[in-house]
Write a protein that holds these residues in place. Structure first.
Motif, PDB file in Angstrom:
ATOM      1  N   GLY A  11      43.870  34.363  46.199  1.00 46.19           N
ATOM      2  CA  GLY A  11      42.876  35.237  45.572  1.00 46.19           C
ATOM      3  C   GLY A  11      42.610  36.505  46.371  1.00 46.19           C
ATOM      4  O   GLY A  11      41.794  37.327  45.976  1.00 46.19           O
ATOM      5  N   SER A  16      48.788  41.260  43.360  1.00 51.15           N
ATOM      6  CA  SER A  16      48.442  42.585  42.831  1.00 51.15           C
ATOM      7  C   SER A  16      49.034  43.687  43.697  1.00 51.15           C
ATOM      8  O   SER A  16      49.657  44.628  43.193  1.00 51.15           O
ATOM      9  CB  SER A  16      46.915  42.744  42.768  1.00 51.15           C
ATOM     10  OG  SER A  16      46.337  41.656  42.085  1.00 51.15           O
ATOM     11  N   ARG A 143      37.140  35.214  43.292  1.00 51.98           N
ATOM     12  CA  ARG A 143      38.266  35.850  42.587  1.00 51.98           C
ATOM     13  C   ARG A 143      39.179  34.824  41.938  1.00 51.98           C
ATOM     14  O   ARG A 143      39.682  35.040  40.829  1.00 51.98           O
ATOM     15  CB  ARG A 143      39.077  36.689  43.567  1.00 51.98           C
ATOM     16  CG  ARG A 143      38.382  37.974  43.952  1.00 51.98           C
ATOM     17  CD  ARG A 143      39.393  38.866  44.591  1.00 51.98           C
ATOM     18  NE  ARG A 143      38.795  40.003  45.246  1.00 51.98           N
ATOM     19  CZ  ARG A 143      39.486  40.838  46.015  1.00 51.98           C
ATOM     20  NH1 ARG A 143      40.762  40.626  46.235  1.00 51.98           N
ATOM     21  NH2 ARG A 143      38.899  41.859  46.569  1.00 51.98           N
ATOM     22  N   ARG A 144      39.410  33.703  42.629  1.00 56.37           N
ATOM     23  CA  ARG A 144      40.280  32.665  42.040  1.00 56.37           C
ATOM     24  C   ARG A 144      39.641  32.110  40.771  1.00 56.37           C
ATOM     25  O   ARG A 144      40.310  31.866  39.769  1.00 56.37           O
ATOM     26  CB  ARG A 144      40.502  31.533  43.052  1.00 56.37           C
ATOM     27  CG  ARG A 144      41.609  31.840  44.028  1.00 56.37           C
ATOM     28  CD  ARG A 144      41.944  30.611  44.830  1.00 56.37           C
ATOM     29  NE  ARG A 144      41.051  30.457  45.968  1.00 56.37           N
ATOM     30  CZ  ARG A 144      40.285  29.402  46.206  1.00 56.37           C
ATOM     31  NH1 ARG A 144      40.261  28.384  45.372  1.00 56.37           N
ATOM     32  NH2 ARG A 144      39.531  29.357  47.285  1.00 56.37           N
ATOM     33  N   ASN A 146      37.529  33.625  38.802  1.00 53.85           N
ATOM     34  CA  ASN A 146      37.663  34.648  37.757  1.00 53.85           C
ATOM     35  C   ASN A 146      39.035  34.606  37.128  1.00 53.85           C
ATOM     36  O   ASN A 146      39.178  34.623  35.912  1.00 53.85           O
ATOM     37  CB  ASN A 146      37.537  36.051  38.376  1.00 53.85           C
ATOM     38  CG  ASN A 146      36.106  36.496  38.439  1.00 53.85           C
ATOM     39  OD1 ASN A 146      35.264  35.900  37.777  1.00 53.85           O
ATOM     40  ND2 ASN A 146      35.837  37.514  39.233  1.00 53.85           N
ATOM     41  N   ARG A 147      40.052  34.559  38.001  1.00 51.36           N
ATOM     42  CA  ARG A 147      41.425  34.589  37.509  1.00 51.36           C
ATOM     43  C   ARG A 147      41.669  33.392  36.603  1.00 51.36           C
ATOM     44  O   ARG A 147      42.244  33.515  35.531  1.00 51.36           O
ATOM     45  CB  ARG A 147      42.385  34.570  38.713  1.00 51.36           C
ATOM     46  CG  ARG A 147      43.838  34.753  38.370  1.00 51.36           C
ATOM     47  CD  ARG A 147      44.700  34.797  39.627  1.00 51.36           C
ATOM     48  NE  ARG A 147      44.568  33.584  40.420  1.00 51.36           N
ATOM     49  CZ  ARG A 147      45.011  33.478  41.673  1.00 51.36           C
ATOM     50  NH1 ARG A 147      45.593  34.466  42.283  1.00 51.36           N
ATOM     51  NH2 ARG A 147      44.862  32.341  42.324  1.00 51.36           N
ATOM     52  N   GLN A 150      40.066  33.623  33.260  1.00 45.14           N
ATOM     53  CA  GLN A 150      40.755  34.574  32.365  1.00 45.14           C
ATOM     54  C   GLN A 150      42.134  34.062  31.957  1.00 45.14           C
ATOM     55  O   GLN A 150      42.999  34.831  31.549  1.00 45.14           O
ATOM     56  CB  GLN A 150      40.898  35.939  33.060  1.00 45.14           C
ATOM     57  CG  GLN A 150      39.574  36.668  33.193  1.00 45.14           C
ATOM     58  CD  GLN A 150      39.606  37.780  34.247  1.00 45.14           C
ATOM     59  OE1 GLN A 150      40.648  38.035  34.845  1.00 45.14           O
ATOM     60  NE2 GLN A 150      38.478  38.403  34.476  1.00 45.14           N
ATOM     61  N   GLY A 152      44.387  32.645  33.931  1.00 45.19           N
ATOM     62  CA  GLY A 152      45.410  32.744  34.982  1.00 45.19           C
ATOM     63  C   GLY A 152      45.678  31.405  35.648  1.00 45.19           C
ATOM     64  O   GLY A 152      45.302  30.349  35.129  1.00 45.19           O
TER      65      GLY A 152
END
Ligand SMILES: Nc1ncnc2c1ncn2[C@@H]1O[C@H](COP(=O)(O)OP(=O)(O)O)[C@@H](O)[C@H]1O
Ligand SMILES: [Mg+2]
Length: 212
Positions: A11, A16, A143-144, A146-147, A150, A152
């Motif tokens: 994350g 990216s 962040r993980r 969130n991913r 979404q 991911g």
């Protein structure tokens, strides 16, 4: 032989930044390959599945280390070295430093052993630059999540370890960077993607590698 490894907590933004930097290289007409550990070869991908799955038998810490090293040896022999011999730019998501961080730092296996096995698996190959995306454990978890929400990647067996484990991993990455500043670039992963790419570009430019 431009061999760049991206390290950091899950994350932290490795994928990216790697995509953005790969586009940068390709826009300069450079040949690139982007690969990852564990995995990067068909056999390595099978080993990856054995290490990271949450619904199968979990390896003990020494077994886990050996599985990572087995995947790495295959990856070095079949992918990384052949591409470096053709002068392609090799961008790799995790490498030996992750074994020091996760298996020595996280699992408390002796660093001597991890380094010996790293040397054996890589046959002495070392990245010219390791980019560490340094991020707090809390932010990396946010962040993980969130991913994942979404659609991911789902949390794997290593990601599901306690925060104290990830904190040891983070510190072990920072220690390695401090011990070898010539071959490491530490970036504050809390920066924007644009800022991170700019800092990486500037650093690589300062190294004066052919074609960049
Ligand atoms: N610099 C950044 N600032 C904020 N969010 C980011 C940044 N880089 C990546 N992210 C987001 O954080 C999540 C994890 O990024 P990712 O590149 O998949 O990390 P990693 O490959 O290290 O696990 C993704 O949802 C991504 O969009
Ligand atoms: Mg990733």
């Amino acid at each position: 032989m431009p061999f760049i490894v991206f390290e950091g907590l899950d994350g932290s933004g490795k994928s990216s930044l790697m995509s953005a930097f790969e586009r940068e290289l390709q826009s300069k007409g450079l040949k690139t390959i982007r690969t990852r550990e564990p995995g990067g070869t068909p056999l390595g991908d099978e080993i990856r599945e054995m290490i990271l799955r949450r619904d199968g038998p979990a390896p003990t810490p020494r077994t886990e280390l050996l599985l990572y090293e087995a995947s790495r040896a295959q990856h070095v022999d079949q992918v990384i070295r052949p591409h470096l011999e053709k002068n392609d730019w090799v961008l790799c998501d995790r490498f030996s430093a992750s074994s020091v961080a996760f298996q020595a730092g996280g699992r408390a296996i002796s660093e001597d052993w991890v380094e010996k096995l790293n040397d054996f698996a890589t046959d002495g190959l070392k990245p010219e630059l390791t980019v560490l995306l340094d991020l707090s454990v809390g932010e990396s978890r946010r962040r993980r999540n969130n991913r994942e929400s979404q659609g991911g990647e789902k949390e794997d067996r290593i990601e599901s370890e306690a925060d104290s484990f990830h904190e040891r991993v983070r510190q072990a990455f920072l220690r390695q960077a401090q011990q070898d500043p010539k071959h490491w670039l530490v970036l504050n992963a809390g920066a924007t993607p644009e800022e991170l790419l700019k800092q990486l570009n500037e650093h690589v430019r300062s190294l004066k590698w052919l074609g960049f």
